[in-house]
Motif scaffolding. Structure first.
Motif, short mmCIF file in Angstrom:
data_model
loop_
_atom_site.label_atom_id
_atom_site.label_comp_id
_atom_site.label_asym_id
_atom_site.label_seq_id
_atom_site.Cartn_x
_atom_site.Cartn_y
_atom_site.Cartn_z
N GLU A 218 84.22 10.37 82.95
CA GLU A 218 83.99 11.73 83.44
C GLU A 218 82.84 12.39 82.67
O GLU A 218 81.98 13.04 83.27
CB GLU A 218 85.27 12.56 83.28
CG GLU A 218 85.20 13.93 83.90
CD GLU A 218 86.52 14.68 83.81
OE1 GLU A 218 86.47 15.92 83.90
OE2 GLU A 218 87.58 14.05 83.65
N ILE A 219 82.80 12.21 81.36
CA ILE A 219 81.71 12.78 80.55
C ILE A 219 80.38 12.16 80.95
O ILE A 219 79.37 12.86 81.11
CB ILE A 219 81.99 12.55 79.05
CG1 ILE A 219 83.17 13.41 78.60
CG2 ILE A 219 80.75 12.85 78.21
CD1 ILE A 219 83.69 13.07 77.22
N ARG A 220 80.36 10.83 81.15
CA ARG A 220 79.13 10.15 81.57
C ARG A 220 78.63 10.72 82.90
O ARG A 220 77.45 11.01 83.06
CB ARG A 220 79.38 8.65 81.69
CG ARG A 220 78.13 7.88 82.11
CD ARG A 220 78.43 6.56 82.71
NE ARG A 220 79.18 6.75 83.94
CZ ARG A 220 79.95 5.82 84.49
NH1 ARG A 220 80.08 4.65 83.94
NH2 ARG A 220 80.60 6.06 85.60
N ASP A 221 79.55 10.90 83.86
CA ASP A 221 79.16 11.41 85.17
C ASP A 221 78.63 12.84 85.07
O ASP A 221 77.65 13.21 85.73
CB ASP A 221 80.33 11.35 86.14
CG ASP A 221 80.74 9.92 86.47
OD1 ASP A 221 79.95 9.00 86.20
OD2 ASP A 221 81.85 9.73 87.01
N LEU A 222 79.26 13.66 84.22
CA LEU A 222 78.78 15.04 84.04
C LEU A 222 77.39 15.06 83.41
O LEU A 222 76.51 15.83 83.82
CB LEU A 222 79.77 15.83 83.18
CG LEU A 222 81.10 16.20 83.84
CD1 LEU A 222 82.06 16.78 82.81
CD2 LEU A 222 80.87 17.18 84.98
N LEU A 223 77.18 14.21 82.40
CA LEU A 223 75.86 14.15 81.76
C LEU A 223 74.81 13.62 82.72
O LEU A 223 73.66 14.11 82.74
CB LEU A 223 75.92 13.29 80.50
CG LEU A 223 76.70 13.89 79.32
CD1 LEU A 223 76.82 12.88 78.20
CD2 LEU A 223 76.02 15.16 78.84
N ALA A 224 75.15 12.64 83.54
CA ALA A 224 74.20 12.11 84.52
C ALA A 224 73.84 13.17 85.55
O ALA A 224 72.68 13.31 85.94
CB ALA A 224 74.78 10.87 85.20
N GLY A 225 74.83 13.96 85.98
CA GLY A 225 74.57 15.05 86.93
C GLY A 225 73.70 16.12 86.33
O GLY A 225 72.83 16.67 86.99
N ARG A 226 73.90 16.44 85.06
CA ARG A 226 73.11 17.45 84.38
C ARG A 226 71.65 16.96 84.23
O ARG A 226 70.72 17.71 84.42
CB ARG A 226 73.69 17.77 83.01
CG ARG A 226 72.94 18.86 82.30
CD ARG A 226 73.47 19.17 80.93
NE ARG A 226 74.80 19.77 81.07
CZ ARG A 226 75.59 20.00 80.03
NH1 ARG A 226 75.21 19.65 78.82
NH2 ARG A 226 76.76 20.56 80.20
N ALA A 227 71.49 15.69 83.93
CA ALA A 227 70.14 15.12 83.76
C ALA A 227 69.40 15.12 85.08
O ALA A 227 68.20 15.33 85.10
CB ALA A 227 70.24 13.71 83.19
N ASN A 228 70.08 14.91 86.18
CA ASN A 228 69.43 14.90 87.49
C ASN A 228 69.08 16.28 87.98
O ASN A 228 68.18 16.44 88.78
CB ASN A 228 70.34 14.21 88.53
CG ASN A 228 70.49 12.73 88.26
OD1 ASN A 228 69.64 12.13 87.59
ND2 ASN A 228 71.54 12.15 88.77
N ASN A 229 69.74 17.32 87.50
CA ASN A 229 69.50 18.69 87.97
C ASN A 229 68.51 19.44 87.10
O ASN A 229 68.15 20.56 87.43
CB ASN A 229 70.82 19.48 87.99
CG ASN A 229 71.75 18.99 89.08
OD1 ASN A 229 71.31 18.39 90.06
ND2 ASN A 229 73.03 19.22 88.90
N THR A 230 68.03 18.87 86.00
CA THR A 230 67.07 19.58 85.15
C THR A 230 65.69 19.53 85.77
O THR A 230 65.28 18.53 86.34
CB THR A 230 67.03 18.95 83.73
OG1 THR A 230 66.70 17.58 83.85
CG2 THR A 230 68.35 19.13 83.01
N PRO A 231 64.94 20.64 85.67
CA PRO A 231 63.60 20.66 86.25
C PRO A 231 62.65 19.74 85.47
O PRO A 231 62.73 19.63 84.26
CB PRO A 231 63.15 22.12 86.14
CG PRO A 231 64.12 22.78 85.20
CD PRO A 231 65.33 21.92 85.10
N GLN A 232 61.78 19.10 86.21
CA GLN A 232 60.79 18.17 85.62
C GLN A 232 59.64 19.00 85.05
O GLN A 232 59.16 19.92 85.68
CB GLN A 232 60.26 17.20 86.69
CG GLN A 232 61.33 16.34 87.30
CD GLN A 232 61.77 15.22 86.37
OE1 GLN A 232 61.00 14.77 85.55
NE2 GLN A 232 63.00 14.78 86.53
N ALA A 233 59.08 18.65 83.91
CA ALA A 233 57.99 19.39 83.30
C ALA A 233 56.64 18.90 83.71
O ALA A 233 56.40 17.87 84.18
CB ALA A 233 58.09 19.36 81.79
#
Length: 136
Positions: free
Chosen positions: A121-136
């Motif tokens: 569950e933690i891995r999935d939450l972190l993966a979702g957070r990484a995919n939703n961060t804006p690209q610089a």
């Protein structure tokens, strides 16, 4: 003296005292049942005058199994009496009290997630957070 009073008034101590008294009362009944009915039957099976003389002969060795069988029977009878006369009625009373108070049957205990489930569950939450961060 205050600590002793608190110790005595705990529910566990009172329940234990009641269990000992009830156990002693049932012991007399079960002992009479075992001594009067089961012991003579076991002695007859092994052609013995009394249960303590019931033996099983294997080669040159005599095993005194009559007393062991009588003890097992006594244990099973006591366990059955305690279960059917005390445990089962108390469980029913607790269930009725719960229904009366809450209006629905007791829910099954929820299964707690394992450590592996939590890590996934933690891995999935972190993966979702990484995919939703804006690209610089």
């Amino acid at each position: 003296m205050k600590g002793f009073k608190e110790f005595i008034m705990r529910g566990n101590v009172i329940e234990l005292a009641v269990a000992v008294v009830i156990g002693n009362a049932f012991t007399a009944i079960v002992t009479a049942l075992v001594d009067g009915i089961f012991n003579p039957l076991i002695a007859a099976i092994f052609n013995a005058d009394e249960i303590s003389k019931a033996t099983l002969t294997v080669g040159p060795v005599n095993f005194g199994i009559g007393l062991v069988i009588a003890a097992v029977i006594k244990f099973l009878l006591i366990a059955a009496v305690v279960y059917f006369c005390l445990v089962l009625p108390m469980n029913k009373l607790q269930e009725r009290a719960y229904l009366k108070k809450h209006g629905h049957p007791m829910a099954e205990a929820e299964v707690e997630p394992t450590e592996a489930d939590l890590l996934v569950e933690i891995r999935d939450l972190l993966a979702g957070r990484a995919n939703n961060t804006p690209q610089a």
